[in-house]
Design a protein around this motif. Structure first.
Motif, short mmCIF file in Angstrom:
data_model
loop_
_atom_site.label_atom_id
_atom_site.label_comp_id
_atom_site.label_asym_id
_atom_site.label_seq_id
_atom_site.Cartn_x
_atom_site.Cartn_y
_atom_site.Cartn_z
N LEU A 12 0.83 -1.22 0.00
CA LEU A 12 0.00 0.00 0.00
C LEU A 12 0.87 1.26 0.00
CD1 LEU A 12 -2.92 -0.96 2.44
CD2 LEU A 12 -3.05 -0.63 -0.04
N SER A 13 1.96 1.25 0.73
CA SER A 13 2.75 2.48 0.78
C SER A 13 3.65 2.67 -0.45
CB SER A 13 3.56 2.58 2.07
OG SER A 13 4.40 1.47 2.17
N HIS A 14 4.05 1.56 -1.11
CA HIS A 14 4.98 1.71 -2.24
C HIS A 14 4.35 1.56 -3.62
CE1 HIS A 14 7.82 1.13 1.04
NE2 HIS A 14 8.71 1.71 0.26
N ASN A 15 3.28 0.77 -3.72
CA ASN A 15 2.78 0.44 -5.06
C ASN A 15 1.35 0.89 -5.36
OD1 ASN A 15 4.73 -2.00 -4.14
ND2 ASN A 15 5.04 -1.37 -6.26
N TRP A 16 0.44 0.73 -4.40
CA TRP A 16 -0.98 1.02 -4.66
C TRP A 16 -1.14 2.42 -5.27
CZ3 TRP A 16 -5.41 -1.15 -5.54
CH2 TRP A 16 -6.60 -0.43 -5.39
N PRO A 92 -18.74 -19.26 -7.62
CA PRO A 92 -18.30 -18.98 -6.25
C PRO A 92 -16.78 -19.07 -6.06
CG PRO A 92 -20.24 -20.39 -6.23
CD PRO A 92 -19.84 -20.25 -7.67
N ASP A 93 -16.11 -20.02 -6.73
CA ASP A 93 -14.65 -20.13 -6.55
C ASP A 93 -13.91 -18.91 -7.11
OD1 ASP A 93 -14.89 -22.44 -5.20
OD2 ASP A 93 -14.16 -23.76 -6.81
N VAL A 94 -14.49 -18.29 -8.13
CA VAL A 94 -13.87 -17.07 -8.68
C VAL A 94 -14.17 -15.89 -7.73
CG1 VAL A 94 -13.81 -15.45 -10.62
CG2 VAL A 94 -13.91 -17.93 -11.05
N ALA A 95 -15.38 -15.91 -7.13
CA ALA A 95 -15.69 -14.88 -6.12
C ALA A 95 -14.71 -14.99 -4.94
CB ALA A 95 -17.13 -15.03 -5.64
N GLY A 96 -14.34 -16.23 -4.62
CA GLY A 96 -13.40 -16.47 -3.52
C GLY A 96 -12.04 -15.84 -3.77
N LEU A 97 -11.74 -15.61 -5.04
CA LEU A 97 -10.47 -15.01 -5.42
C LEU A 97 -10.38 -13.53 -5.00
CD1 LEU A 97 -8.26 -16.35 -7.06
CD2 LEU A 97 -9.28 -15.44 -9.14
N VAL A 98 -11.55 -12.91 -4.79
CA VAL A 98 -11.57 -11.49 -4.42
C VAL A 98 -11.23 -11.32 -2.94
CG1 VAL A 98 -12.97 -9.37 -4.42
CG2 VAL A 98 -13.38 -11.12 -6.15
N SER A 99 -11.60 -12.32 -2.11
CA SER A 99 -11.46 -12.15 -0.66
C SER A 99 -10.09 -11.65 -0.21
CB SER A 99 -11.79 -13.47 0.06
OG SER A 99 -12.99 -13.98 -0.41
N PRO A 100 -8.97 -12.23 -0.70
CA PRO A 100 -7.68 -11.74 -0.20
C PRO A 100 -7.38 -10.29 -0.59
CG PRO A 100 -7.40 -13.68 -1.63
CD PRO A 100 -8.85 -13.35 -1.64
N PHE A 101 -8.14 -9.77 -1.59
CA PHE A 101 -7.89 -8.38 -2.01
C PHE A 101 -8.79 -7.40 -1.27
CE2 PHE A 101 -6.52 -11.10 -5.48
CZ PHE A 101 -5.25 -10.60 -5.72
N ARG A 102 -9.54 -7.91 -0.26
CA ARG A 102 -10.45 -7.02 0.47
C ARG A 102 -9.71 -6.14 1.48
NH1 ARG A 102 -15.50 -7.16 -1.38
NH2 ARG A 102 -16.17 -9.10 -2.34
N PHE A 103 -8.37 -6.10 1.38
CA PHE A 103 -7.66 -5.07 2.13
C PHE A 103 -7.96 -3.71 1.49
CE2 PHE A 103 -4.65 -6.62 -1.06
CZ PHE A 103 -4.15 -5.45 -1.61
N VAL A 104 -8.52 -3.73 0.28
CA VAL A 104 -9.06 -2.52 -0.35
C VAL A 104 -10.56 -2.49 0.00
CG1 VAL A 104 -9.39 -1.31 -2.55
CG2 VAL A 104 -7.41 -2.82 -2.24
N CYS A 346 -21.23 -6.70 5.71
CA CYS A 346 -20.26 -6.03 4.82
C CYS A 346 -18.93 -6.77 4.79
CB CYS A 346 -20.03 -4.59 5.27
SG CYS A 346 -21.47 -3.54 5.03
N ALA A 347 -18.60 -7.46 5.88
CA ALA A 347 -17.26 -8.06 5.99
C ALA A 347 -17.20 -9.51 5.53
CB ALA A 347 -16.78 -7.97 7.44
N ASN A 348 -18.36 -10.18 5.40
CA ASN A 348 -18.34 -11.62 5.11
C ASN A 348 -19.32 -12.00 4.02
OD1 ASN A 348 -16.74 -12.51 7.65
ND2 ASN A 348 -18.37 -11.19 8.42
N GLU A 349 -18.89 -12.94 3.17
CA GLU A 349 -19.81 -13.42 2.12
C GLU A 349 -20.85 -14.38 2.69
OE1 GLU A 349 -16.27 -14.27 0.12
OE2 GLU A 349 -16.31 -12.09 0.31
N ILE A 350 -20.49 -15.05 3.81
CA ILE A 350 -21.42 -15.98 4.47
C ILE A 350 -21.54 -15.54 5.92
CG2 ILE A 350 -21.82 -18.39 5.14
CD1 ILE A 350 -20.04 -19.22 2.79
N VAL A 351 -22.77 -15.34 6.39
CA VAL A 351 -22.95 -14.87 7.77
C VAL A 351 -23.78 -15.87 8.58
CG1 VAL A 351 -23.82 -12.98 9.22
CG2 VAL A 351 -22.75 -12.48 7.04
N PRO A 352 -23.14 -16.58 9.52
CA PRO A 352 -23.91 -17.47 10.40
C PRO A 352 -24.63 -16.63 11.46
CG PRO A 352 -21.51 -17.74 10.71
CD PRO A 352 -21.70 -16.57 9.84
#
Ligand code: SIN
Ligand code: CO
Length: 382
Positions: A12-16, A92-104, A346-352
């Motif tokens: 985030l500090s050098h590239n984003w 859903p498996d492609v949607a799962g690919l977004v999760s690690p990028f949710r630091f944005v 807002c934070a989770n795709e699945i909410v128990p």
């Protein structure tokens, strides 16, 4: 899917939004989430946006989907590439690919475009207005990255593709499965498949343009003002030149515009709602509205809530236990435990939900409204 090693703070500090970055396979255990055949199948569906780019630098033609299945068999052995938008909304498996990028933040995330290319295939050298993470899924692709472009950058004359006329690469890498190339907005880039069966996942972001913000907000404000609200000059005095629009008049006219547009709280509500409008619809609305009783029964059975992958969830905090939740163009005022629940949505795709919880009428109303507008569903429902 998870990252095993990716220094997010350093990124985030050098590239984003600053500099491209090659990240060699940072995943815990990379596996390609979609087969080429499944991608081709999606490109045949009516509600999926797709395109084919056939050829290479010696000449390219573009066709828009949906395609007939037979079209892929007619493409021959030359270079071509198929690009399919918002695949995360369908797989859903492609949607799962977004999760690690949710630091944005959610509101900056757009969707996942997936491309498939044969040897030598690619869309050509271009620049995008948005940040993108290009994840190599299958096969290899040579990426070349060039300098930052702008509206003055000369483009090749082409009806459908905005290709850069004189692309000068400053870096070049061959990406293998799991490798990621981050490209900030407006940096020139070009990816060419090395060998057949090259699949690339573009995790795309969004950033509203100043002109679309002004246009949208001004239109919204204007729509709420009565026709009778207009310029008045009951204090008019004689002026030497009837042709002059005086500074006093200009100040008053400008004030009429700026006063109406400067309400930041109203702007925040409008922006949240507007930004949460889905780009592509995936209709999850139930055939008939869910009743309070049925909803309580699902919770008591331990059924979890799933977020519609096409729905956009975000919120603004109004107080320590109060927020305004935005989902698919609507806003919901949430207080106390509902504000906590809104943040969990807002934070989770699945909410128990706790099956033993005694849900308040407000909570049931919130969940019910989100289910009835197709933004949430209980996991066991069809
Ligand atoms: C591609 O996947 O071929 C194109 C992605 C991009 O350049 O934005
Ligand atoms: Co691009």
């Amino acid at each position: 899917m998870k990252f095993a090693c990716f220094d997010l703070a350093h990124f985030l500090s050098h590239n984003w939004q600053k500099q491209p970055l090659l990240i060699r396979n940072p995943w815990e255990n990379w596996h390609n989430p979609l087969e080429p055949d499944e991608l081709a199948g999606l490109a045949c569906e009516d509600d999926v946006e797709s395109r084919l780019v056939i050829g290479d630098d010696s000449g390219r033609a573009m066709e828009s989907g949906p395609f007939q299945e037979a079209r892929f068999g007619q493409l021959g052995t030359g270079p071509w590439t198929l690009l399919v938008q918002a695949v995360d909304h369908h797989v859903p498996d492609v949607a799962g690919l977004v999760s690690p990028f949710r630091f944005v933040p959610n509101w900056r995330i757009d969707d996942v475009m997936v491309s498939y290319a044969t040897n030598g295939g690619g869309v050509g050298s271009h620049y995008d207005n948005y940040d993108v993470f290009l994840v190599q899924g299958l096969g290899q692709r040579r990426w070349r990255v060039g300098p930052k472009c702008d509206a003055q950058t000369p483009l090749l004359p082409h009806n459908d593709l905005r290709l850069i006329a004189d692309f000068q690469a400053t870096d070049e890498w061959v990406l293998n499965p799991g490798d990621i190339l981050y490209v900030p907005p407006c940096f020139a880039h070009e990816g060419v498949a090395v060998g057949d069966d090259c699949m690339t996942y573009s995790i795309g972001f969004r950033a509203p343009s100043q002109s679309e913000l002004i246009e949208g907000w001004a239109e919204h404000v204007a729509g709420q003002i009565a026709e009778e609200e207009r310029y008045t000059d009951a204090d008019l005095t004689l002026q030497a030149q009837p042709g002059e629009i005086t500074p006093v008049a200009i100040e008053r006219l400008h004030g009429l515009v700026m006063d109406a547009l400067s309400d930041q709280a109203a702007f925040a509500r409008w922006f949240g709602q507007n930004n949460s409008l889905p780009k592509y619809e995936r209709d999850w609305r139930p055939d008939k509205p869910v009743s309070q009783k049925a909803l309580r029964a699902c919770v008591a059975q331990g059924s979890r809530l799933l977020r519609n992958p096409a729905s956009r969830f975000s919120f603004i905090r109004l107080g320590p236990e109060e927020n305004l939740l935005f989902v698919d163009g609507e806003s919901f005022s949430c207080e106390g435990s509902d504000s906590v629940l809104a943040e969990r949505f807002c934070a989770n795709e699945i909410v128990p939900l706790d099956p033993d919880a005694d849900l308040s009428t407000d909570t049931v109303a919130l969940i019910g409204a989100l289910i009835n507008q197709g933004s949430l569903a209980f996991e066991d429902d069809d």
